[in-house]
Design an enzyme around this catalytic site. Sequence first.
Site, PDB file in Angstrom:
ATOM      1  N   SER A  72       6.251  -1.571   6.143  1.00 39.07           N
ATOM      2  CA  SER A  72       7.277  -0.606   6.554  1.00 39.07           C
ATOM      3  C   SER A  72       6.938  -0.082   7.944  1.00 39.07           C
ATOM      4  O   SER A  72       5.758  -0.022   8.320  1.00 39.07           O
ATOM      5  CB  SER A  72       7.327   0.564   5.570  1.00 39.07           C
ATOM      6  OG  SER A  72       8.100   1.637   6.067  1.00 39.07           O
ATOM      7  N   TYR A 112       3.300   7.409   1.136  1.00 42.42           N
ATOM      8  CA  TYR A 112       3.998   6.146   1.378  1.00 42.42           C
ATOM      9  C   TYR A 112       3.521   5.537   2.696  1.00 42.42           C
ATOM     10  O   TYR A 112       3.192   4.351   2.770  1.00 42.42           O
ATOM     11  CB  TYR A 112       5.502   6.378   1.407  1.00 42.42           C
ATOM     12  CG  TYR A 112       6.320   5.112   1.518  1.00 42.42           C
ATOM     13  CD1 TYR A 112       6.606   4.338   0.400  1.00 42.42           C
ATOM     14  CD2 TYR A 112       6.833   4.697   2.746  1.00 42.42           C
ATOM     15  CE1 TYR A 112       7.363   3.185   0.494  1.00 42.42           C
ATOM     16  CE2 TYR A 112       7.595   3.540   2.856  1.00 42.42           C
ATOM     17  CZ  TYR A 112       7.854   2.793   1.724  1.00 42.42           C
ATOM     18  OH  TYR A 112       8.609   1.638   1.832  1.00 42.42           O
TER      19      TYR A 112
END
Length: 260
Positions: A150, A163
Amino acid sequence: MHAQMDRWRLDGQVALVTGASKGIGLACARELTALGADVLMVARDEAHLEAACEELAEEFPQREPRAFAADLSQQEDRLDVFDWIADLGVSLSLLVNNVGGNVRKPTLDYAEAEYRALIETNLISAFEMCRLAHPHLVQHANAAIVNVGSVSGATHVRTGSPYGMTKAALHQLTRNLACEWAEDGIRVNAVAPWYIRTQRTEPTLADPDYLEEVLERTPMRRIGEPHEVAAAVAFLCLPASSYVTGEIIAVDGGFLRYGF
């Protein structure tokens, strides 16, 4: 000409795709199947997974996608996946680590169980799947692993710190394994998406003010689609990318050139 075309095909290869029941994972399974691979699909939700597998089987009747329901945050389930592969008697040559999840909160608001679960799901699962896949992949001359990271692993975005931590670590795992396993004939790369239109992002992007902020920081002024991430994943699996390893390819409409 035939040899040139073979570089852009995956005929005869078997690919394991995790988190394959929807979104980016399903798009990856579809893309790899279209290129000739036989895809093994893994996800937690058995009903969604079976439906996705049947969808691919209908779309590509010449291929044989297969599905196995498992929660890859659990070591026992990870072992069960590889027992299943052994029972199938197939020769695994590609691994796409896509499974992941998130809980968005300020750092001080996370309960210990929440951030530990994110680390298990997003990072430990990929680490262990790579280790379990290694004995299979090492048998091939052009094996490949692609991790779905990501942009949050490269810069601050509003996903929550756990995250971002897991994705940054996944990017570093990619670099480390690329160097360590190059001698084994295993290439290891990753993709780093920005906002992609999936079931997970729909609630966040439904806020028009937030959506406008996202678009303002995205040079291409639009949200990405799952098939656009899948195309990058597929390239990194192809023989055509045989000299590419240790790379983190952003699929972000230019976002990382702006920040957020």
